[in-house]
Design a protein around this motif. Sequence first.
Motif, PDB file in Angstrom:
ATOM      1  N   ASP A 265     -16.819  -6.735  59.144  1.00 45.61           N
ATOM      2  CA  ASP A 265     -16.245  -5.392  59.335  1.00 45.61           C
ATOM      3  C   ASP A 265     -15.043  -5.180  58.417  1.00 45.61           C
ATOM      4  N   ASP A 266     -14.206  -6.204  58.273  1.00 44.16           N
ATOM      5  CA  ASP A 266     -13.068  -6.107  57.354  1.00 44.16           C
ATOM      6  C   ASP A 266     -13.557  -5.940  55.915  1.00 44.16           C
ATOM      7  N   CYS A 267     -14.572  -6.717  55.553  1.00 38.10           N
ATOM      8  CA  CYS A 267     -15.091  -6.680  54.175  1.00 38.10           C
ATOM      9  C   CYS A 267     -15.631  -5.290  53.815  1.00 38.10           C
ATOM     10  N   LEU A 268     -16.421  -4.712  54.726  1.00 40.82           N
ATOM     11  CA  LEU A 268     -17.045  -3.422  54.408  1.00 40.82           C
ATOM     12  C   LEU A 268     -16.007  -2.297  54.421  1.00 40.82           C
ATOM     13  N   ARG A 269     -15.037  -2.422  55.336  1.00 37.91           N
ATOM     14  CA  ARG A 269     -13.971  -1.413  55.356  1.00 37.91           C
ATOM     15  C   ARG A 269     -13.156  -1.478  54.061  1.00 37.91           C
ATOM     16  N   ALA A 270     -12.862  -2.687  53.592  1.00 37.81           N
ATOM     17  CA  ALA A 270     -12.134  -2.843  52.322  1.00 37.81           C
ATOM     18  C   ALA A 270     -12.914  -2.195  51.178  1.00 37.81           C
TER      19      ALA A 270
END
Length: 369
Positions: A265-270
């Motif tokens: 989730d952090d990766c895709l939001r970034a």
Amino acid sequence: MPLIRMLRRVGQSPACVCWTSFLPVRFLGVSPRQIPADANFYSASFSDTNHPRVLITGGLGQLGVGLANLLRQRFGKDSVILSDIKKPPDHVFHSGPFIYSDILDYKNLREIVVNNRITWLFHYSALLSAIGEANVSLARAVNITGLHNILDVAAEHSLRLFVPSTIGAFGHTSPRNPTPDLCVQRPRTIYGVSKVHAELMGEYYHYRYGLDFRCLRYPGIISADSQPGGGTTDYAVQIFHDATKHGKFECNLEAHTRLPMMYIDDCLRATLEVMEAPAESLSMRTYNISAMSFTPEELAQEVLKHVPEFQITYNVDAIRQAIADSWPMKLDDSNARKDWGWKHYFDLPELVTTMLTFHGSETRVSQAN
Ligand SMILES: NC(=O)C1=CN([C@@H]2O[C@H](COP(=O)(O)OP(=O)(O)OC[C@H]3O[C@@H](n4cnc5c(N)ncnc54)[C@H](O)[C@@H]3O)[C@@H](O)[C@H]2O)C=CC1
Ligand SMILES: CC(=O)[C@H](N)C(=O)O
């Protein structure tokens, strides 16, 4: 006349020297257009008419379906086309537009971009580190020749282009703890070499042709509902499947191997955040992003807090171990934090709770608490 003065005369930013009179051979009469340095039309919220029309390549791997879901929430279901060379499972096929696209077929790529009036391209097709070493010529074709096709079609049609890079773009001569954005990069895997090539080619197309190229170096990504595709960090996904199904896990890396990792989730939001960042906020075009770093032993200790009978054993894969030993232990992502406000939400405890909960271990989690 000094270059800087010449640029001022024609109203160009010295950061981006676009020599549109010298174009790659495939630009048959079509000039890549420079996106103005002050363009920030993607940073506002989108109406039905001005949102981007997105293509994701290699979308059926570990990360692509999650990215499509996120982008569809933001821009609408029909604005995001997922593509791959594999057959999509039913739930993916019915969740939004899917199309066959082989990135080695340039004409097919161009047809998709033109027919669907694509404006943003997320290029996820790749062979990862471990599988790349087992198939060097295929990895070279997909990761390097394929990237050339992507760069050309993106420049030709003035697309905003995202290409992920990786901790694998560093090598044993890079500083490992922490690894800064700019340092020696001499990887010894075809995957790493192809990703350094992608970073440099993307930046070259940006400065030479004005391509709006944006790139993040991802750590190992951990996802609950998708399988990893042949990487060195795969153990950190598999451990959750095995812990919940069997209560034990055989790890193919040594207990003390420290690597940077991130929850999906952090990766895709970034990824969405850097694509929406105003161009003037980006002092670079390739950024490290970081969340947590841990070893298999530390991960196992955290799992043990929730699954008391959990056991980890080690059966080290020499190829993966050599790769991991040459990679960063921790990435320095201070530039991403400063320039476009990157921050992660998931550290190791939240990651483990989320993964175990997803894998149906709520009972065990609540018993342990
Ligand atoms: N998963 C991770 O931990 C990390 C991933 N990345 C990068 O993120 C991107 C996505 O990663 P994953 O989803 O994990 O990869 P993956 O290996 O799971 O998926 C890659 C996809 O590319 C497709 N593909 C292969 N050859 C193709 C071709 N000729 N034309 C079109 N598609 C083709 C495959 O069918 C596959 O679905 C990759 O570029 C990878 O290098 C970077 C760092 C970490
Ligand atoms: C970190 C990556 O790029 C990938 N997960 C791999 O291990 O190859």
